[in-house]
Write a protein that holds these residues in place. Structure first.
Motif: not given
Length: 324
Positions: A311-318
Motif C-alpha cells: 500500500l502506498t499513498s497518492t498525491q492529494p486529489v479533490p
C-alpha cells in the motif's frame, strides 16, 4: 460542457428503487450529464466519455465497488490530463464510509440535490477538500487499485461473513452490521470460529517502512486516508511527518479490543500507548499472511507469504464535501 456528470450503476442494491427518482432529477436539470453502466467493467469507458463533456463535478452513484472502480479510473486513466474535477459520492452503498467522510449521509437524493445547489450557487470551491488515495499493488503487472479504506485481519473476515451470510437474510444494513459484529465478537471471545460463525483470526505480518513490523493475529486491521476509521473512530486531520496513511492494528483478545474502544470513546486514541493497540502513520505499508483477506472499498484481495500486498499513498486529489 456540463456542470455535473453523474455516474450511476443501476445494479447496485440501493439504485434498484432509487434510480427512477434520480432520472427524474436529471430530466429536470439538463445541465446534468447522466451516464449509466451495467457493470463495473464499463466504468473505464464511462469516465472516458464523461471527460469529453468537461464537467465541473463528477458524482458517483453506486455501491462501494462502483466508487472504488471510478476512483481507480479517474486517477490512473489520465482522461483529464492529470487534473480531474472534484468527486462527490452519494451515500448509496452498504457501508458508505467514503460518503460519510465527505459529509453525505442519509438520503442519496438529498445529497444529489445538495450537489446541484452548490453548483448553481457558485459555491463549489468553498466545499472542495483534498484527500489522498491508497494505491494497492498485489503483485503482477496490473496497475494499482485505488481506494480510501482498507479492512483486514479478523475485521475483513467478519465483513465477508456479513456479506455472504447476513446480507442474504434481507435485514436492514445497519442491523446486519450490528449482528455480524456481535457474532464476530462472540466467536473471538470464546476462541471459536468457522461453520456458522466467522473464521478464526490468522497470523499476519504488517510492515511499515522505516518503522518496523507487527507480527501476530489481529482482531482489527484498518488502513485509511479518511478522517474516520470505522464506528466513528476519528483520526488526526493532519497527516504528520510519517506519511498520509493511518494504520490501526488491534491484537487478538478482548483486552486490547476494549482498550481501543475505551480510548475511542474518550477521544484519546493514538495519543497514548495502549498494550496490544498499534496506531501509526506511514507512506508505505506491506501486508503478508497465509491467505489473509483484505478488503479495499468493497474489493477483496488476498495477502500471501512471500507475495505481500503493498500500500502506498497518492498525491492529494479533490473531493466535494457536502456538509455545510
Amino acid at each position: 460542457m456540463s456542470s455535473v456528470a453523474l455516474l450511476s450503476n443501476p445494479r447496485s442494491t440501493g439504485n434498484r428503487a432509487l434510480l427512477p427518482r434520480v432520472r427524474e432529477i436529471c430530466a429536470a436539470h439538463p445541465d446534468i450529464f447522466h451516464y449509466e453502466v451495467e457493470d463495473v467493467d464499463q466504468i473505464g469507458e464511462a469516465i472516458r466519455t464523461i471527460a469529453m463533456v468537461s464537467p465541473r463535478i463528477i458524482v458517483v452513484n453506486g455501491g462501494d465497488g462502483t466508487v472504488q472502480a471510478a476512483l481507480t479510473e479517474l486517477y490512473s486513466g489520465d482522461y483529464f490530463g492529470g487534473s480531474p474535477p472534484p468527486v462527490a459520492v452519494l451515500p448509496n452503498g452498504k457501508t458508505n464510509l467514503i460518503a460519510l467522510d465527505l459529509g453525505a449521509e442519509g438520503d442519496p437524493l438529498k445529497a444529489l440535490e445538495r450537489v446541484i445547489e452548490l453548483v448553481e450557487s457558485g459555491r463549489i470551491e468553498d466545499h472542495v477538500i483534498q484527500r489522498q488515495l491508497i494505491a494497492l499493488n498485489s503483485g503482477g503487472d496490473e496497475r494499482p487499485v485505488l481506494g480510501m479504506f482498507l479492512g483486514g485481519a479478523y475485521l475483513a473476515d467478519v465483513m465477508l461473513y456479513c456479506r455472504n451470510r447476513i446480507y442474504p437474510l434481507g435485514l436492514p444494513n445497519g442491523l446486519s452490521h450490528v449482528l455480524a459484529a456481535i457474532l464476530g465478537l462472540f466467536a473471538m471471545l470464546l476462541g471459536i470460529g468457522g461453520g456458522r460463525l466467522p473464521p478464526k483470526p490468522q497470523p499476519m505480518v504488517v510492515s511499515l517502512i522505516r518503522q518496523g513490523e507487527l507480527h501476530g493475529k489481529f482482531s482489527l486491521l484498518i488502513v485509511t486516508t479518511l478522517e474516520k476509521l470505522l464506528l466513528s473512530i476519528r483520526t488526526n486531520d493532519s497527516p504528520g511527518p510519517r506519511g498520509q496513511m493511518k494504520l490501526l492494528a488491534v491484537e487478538r483478545g478482548a483486552g486490547a479490543l476494549f482498550r481501543m474502544l475505551g480510548a475511542t470513546f474518550r477521544g484519546t486514541l493514538g495519543q497514548n500507548h495502549l498494550e496490544g493497540v498499534h496506531f501509526q502513520q506511514g507512506d508505505e505499508i506491506r501486508i503478508e499472511g497465509e491467505r489473509s483477506n483484505v478488503i479495499l472499498d468493497g474489493e477483496i484481495f488476498v495477502a500471501n507469504s512471500g507475495r505481500p500486498i503493498v500500500l502506498t499513498s497518492t498525491q492529494p486529489v479533490p473531493f466535494l464535501r457536502l456538509a455545510a
